[in-house]
Design an enzyme around this catalytic site. Structure first.
Site, PDB file in Angstrom:
ATOM      1  N   TYR A   1       0.838  -1.201   0.000  1.00 29.76           N
ATOM      2  CA  TYR A   1       0.000   0.000   0.000  1.00 29.76           C
ATOM      3  C   TYR A   1       0.876   1.255   0.000  1.00 29.76           C
ATOM      4  CZ  TYR A   1      -3.883   3.147   0.864  1.00 29.76           C
ATOM      5  OH  TYR A   1      -4.816   4.154   0.738  1.00 29.76           O
TER       6      TYR A   1
ATOM      7  N   SER B   1      -6.394   0.691  -4.560  1.00 28.23           N
ATOM      8  CA  SER B   1      -6.530   2.123  -4.323  1.00 28.23           C
ATOM      9  C   SER B   1      -5.154   2.784  -4.474  1.00 28.23           C
ATOM     10  CB  SER B   1      -7.146   2.366  -2.943  1.00 28.23           C
ATOM     11  OG  SER B   1      -7.600   3.681  -2.824  1.00 28.23           O
TER      12      SER B   1
ATOM     13  N   ASP C   1     -17.587   3.107  -8.302  1.00 25.23           N
ATOM     14  CA  ASP C   1     -16.536   3.615  -7.430  1.00 25.23           C
ATOM     15  C   ASP C   1     -16.466   5.131  -7.583  1.00 25.23           C
ATOM     16  OD1 ASP C   1     -14.295   4.228  -5.982  1.00 25.23           O
ATOM     17  OD2 ASP C   1     -13.064   2.613  -6.788  1.00 25.23           O
TER      18      ASP C   1
ATOM     19  N   HIS D   1     -15.849   1.154  -4.174  1.00 28.45           N
ATOM     20  CA  HIS D   1     -14.431   1.082  -3.855  1.00 28.45           C
ATOM     21  C   HIS D   1     -14.075  -0.163  -3.045  1.00 28.45           C
ATOM     22  CE1 HIS D   1     -10.576   3.035  -4.002  1.00 28.45           C
ATOM     23  NE2 HIS D   1     -10.422   2.978  -2.697  1.00 28.45           N
TER      24      HIS D   1
END
Length: 718
Positions: free
Chosen positions: A480, A560, A644, A679
């Site tokens: 991430y 993301s 999203d 999302h």
């Protein structure tokens, strides 16, 4: 005879796996034609072509046709994966166990969430003392296909009234419904267009919530820039709701959360321009027409009010304390020069919660939980004994409650709930899942590797015990690296199924995250963002150099901001991994801030409009702008949702179009677009299972497996 059959079977199975790579080379994908347009933007005198700008219009018939055509091509490929249905069956089997949440008390009832196994959404139950539980609220009844999910659940101070939010199709736009708890009937008109923030009650009179004005154009992609806080008084219409903050030009912020302290004394506002750093104001609700008093009138820290005792405020802050600390101050004079340290900053990152009249200081030591318990005068009560090395969460209840609960998990241990006596410090097991997964067959080890600039980065590597380090283990490297978010050890059914196949799960704690405080976060932001990509690349190189895997058996995965990570790394180092799995990614770094709340991410990214240097830096790694012709990129499965409205699907659409146009060779570059999905939050279990069967199937198939690795291993044992 058996001694002859086993080696022969081994050769046949291994040959089947090896030959699969040749099969892939002769099966090109029929991609739909993606038209181009002559759209050009100019940044600081530099022209940038945007040939797929039309895909940003999520309401157009052209985009709808493109989505249908892409899904058709994607599923035509996925349908040919011979073991995809086996993966789906195994995911369903393993997922099918009862899941329970910790109980909490509201009014006369105790509530808890439970999922029988494969229910799309968890159901809330309630019970009074010495009675059997009854269904209180079942989100599975909200819609036939399970795509309407429950968001927030907030009870009034007496516990007699409930306000809860719902999301339709995965959207961040929410509706709020108000229910009489005893009769379980809706008693108010539905509040519409709430977004972000929370629901916070003032007594039983009404509640605060946050919203934006509906934007011009598509509500799923148009920019939302000015957050507003409203107060809804029970018995009135939404159009009569009082605008509390955010309506004036000087009050313009992208995110504003309003909460009421547990004693109903103060309203707390945390206005933010970006996802990091906030201002902080309080208003004394015991005084008529009291003004908002600034505690912090700048956005130089992340500071929040943990609790109050009368006028004494307890704050958690990283102002001049990158790893955070707890301070106290009187509400009559609450600015920083009057703060007094209660729990000082340490070398470990602090997060704090409260419950049963105590403060719990939760520290991360190399992403592993340590918890201390404090009195409100700052004296240490005890170090809380945890069940092992992993992640502890919870430790939060009302002051008058005499029992608290916490969760514990790690990468190979499903979460369990522990009942905690805050006075004695005794923790007892309250609930443990009955799941067909034996944690003792797996191990999770933390290693430290060196990134490009010499920085030491921790990584957790989890797999079956007895793993052979021969460079041929299918491996998912998950990352991430942004927004001060920490990746701490936690169990997931999907990862368990991957590891059952002999797969390795590797999770590095990249810069940009919060594992080592604000300094670690800032080291991966703006013009230091390349550090995050270098950390991820170095993690992959560590796994390869130490023979955990090789490039032919490595998949890069992230969602993301992690989708950006995968997109940037695969375009910078195309030969590093065999498979790339960017999910709901931020992939157009020149235009991300023009959609929905994207401008709020500028603290981490900067924007192409800031200055020429920032524009050139973003352009230098923006995945959409760095796909080059005649390069062999990894086999890529992009995933996104058509609803999203956080990271709009146009990011993924453009990236897919660029890859399909420029990919050299026959590695597939596909996009899987989930309909009526956003999302990720609230995604129905059925859709999640289907998605991961596709992701894992695609990954193993493109690594050359014709049958599941577990099938090979079982037959070799026989």
């Amino acid at each position: 005879m058996k001694s002859l059959i086993a080696p022969l079977l081994c050769l046949i199975l291994l040959s089947a796996c090896k030959n699969e790579k040749n099969t892939l080379k002769t099966n090109p994908v029929n991609y739909p034609i993606t038209k181009t347009v002559d759209t050009v933007d100019t940044y600081f005198g530099i022209e940038i072509k945007d040939p797929y700008r039309w895909l940003e219009d999520d309401r157009s018939e052209d985009t709808e046709r493109w989505v249908k055509g892409q899904n058709k091509a994607t599923y035509a490929f996925l349908d040919n994966i011979p073991f995809r249905s086996e993966l789906k069956d195994r995911l369903s089997d393993l997922w099918n166990f009862e899941k329970v949440g910790a109980p909490f008390k509201e009014g006369e009832y105790s509530y808890f969430a439970k999922n029988d196994g494969l229910q799309n959404q968890s159901v809330y139950y309630r019970k009074k003392e010495n009675t059997d539980p009854e269904v209180f609220l079942d989100p599975n009844t909200f819609s036939e296909d399970g795509t309407t999910s429950l968001g927030l659940l907030r009870f009034s101070k007496s516990g007699k009234i409930l306000a809860y939010s719902i999301s339709e199709g995965g959207s961040d736009w929410r509706k709020i419904l108000v229910m009489d708890v005893e009769s379980k009937t809706i008693i108010e008109d539905t509040i519409v267009d709430a977004k972000f923030g929370t629901i916070s009650w003032y007594k039983d009179d009404g509640f605060y919530y946050s919203s934006y004005d509906k934007p011009q154009g598509s509500e799923l992609s148009a920019k939302t820039d000015q957050h507003k806080v409203y107060y809804h008084k029970l018995g009135t219409k939404q159009k009569e709701d009082e605008l509390i903050y955010g309506g004036k030009p000087e009050e313009k912020h992208r995110y504003i959360t309003a909460t009421v302290t547990e004693d109903d004394r103060y309203l707390v506002l945390t206005p933010k321009i970006s996802t990091s750093k906030n201002k902080l104001y309080i208003k004394d609700l015991t005084k008529n027409n009291a003004p908002f008093i600034p505690i912090l009138d700048h956005t130089k820290s992340d500071t929040s009010i943990l609790d109050n005792n009368g006028s004494t405020l307890f704050l958690v802050t990283n102002l001049n304390a990158p790893n955070k600390k707890v301070v106290t101050v009187d509400a009559s004079n609450p600015t920083p020069e009057n703060w007094i340290d209660l729990i000082p900053e340490t070398e470990q990152v602090l997060s704090a919660s409260k419950g049963s009249g105590y403060i719990y200081a939760h520290y991360m030591m190399d992403a592993i939980s340590k918890v201390k318990q404090y009195h409100y005068d700052g004296t240490l009560v005890r170090h809380i004994d945890l069940p092992g090395l992993g992640t502890a969460s919870g430790f939060g209840t009302k002051k008058e409650e005499k029992t608290d609960y916490f969760y514990f998990t790690n990468y190979n241990t499903p979460y369990s709930i522990f009942k905690f006596n805050p006075d004695s410090g005794k923790a007892t097991l309250y609930w443990k899942p009955s799941i067909a997964f034996d944690s003792h067959d797996y191990e999770s080890n933390q290693v430290f590797y060196t990134s490009k600039d010499g920085t030491k980065v921790p990584m957790m590597i989890t797999h079956k015990k007895g793993l052979k380090l021969d460079g041929k283990n299918p491996t998912i490297l998950y990352g991430y690296g942004g927004f001060n978010i920490s990746l701490t050890p936690s169990f997931s059914v999907t990862n368990a199924v991957w590891m059952e196949q002999g797969g390795i799960l590797a999770v590095p704690n990249l810069r940009g995250g919060g594992e080592y405080g604000e300094d670690w976060h800032n080291a991966g932001t703006k013009m230091k963002k390349q550090n995050v990509f270098d950390d991820f690349i170095s993690a992959a190189e560590y796994l390869i150099d130490n023979r955990y895997t090789s490039s032919d058996y490595l998949a890069l995965r992230g969602g993301s901001n992690g989708g950006l990570l995968v997109g940037a790394v695969m375009t910078q180092r195309p030969g590093l991994a065999k498979v790339a799995l960017p999910a709901v990614g931020v992939l157009d770094m020149l235009r991300y801030h023009t959609f929905t709340a994207g401008a709020g991410w500028a603290y981490d990214y900067g924007t192409a409009e800031d200055d020429k240097a920032m524009f050139e830096y973003l352009k230098g790694y923006s995945p959409v702008h760095n796909v080059k012709p005649n390069v062999e990129y990894p086999a890529t499965l992009i995933t996104t949702g058509d609803h999203d409205d956080r990271v709009v699907p146009a990011h993924s659409f453009k990236f897919a179009a660029e890859l399909q146009k420029k990919q050299q060779g026959t590695n597939p570059t596909l996009i899987r677009i989930e309909t009526d999905a956003g999302h990720g939050a609230g995604t129905p279990v059925s859709k999640t299972i289907e998605q991961y069967a596709d992701i894992f199937g695609f990954t193993l198939y493109n690594m050359g497996f014709k049958v599941l690795p577990s099938t090979i291993n079982e037959k070799l044992k026989d």
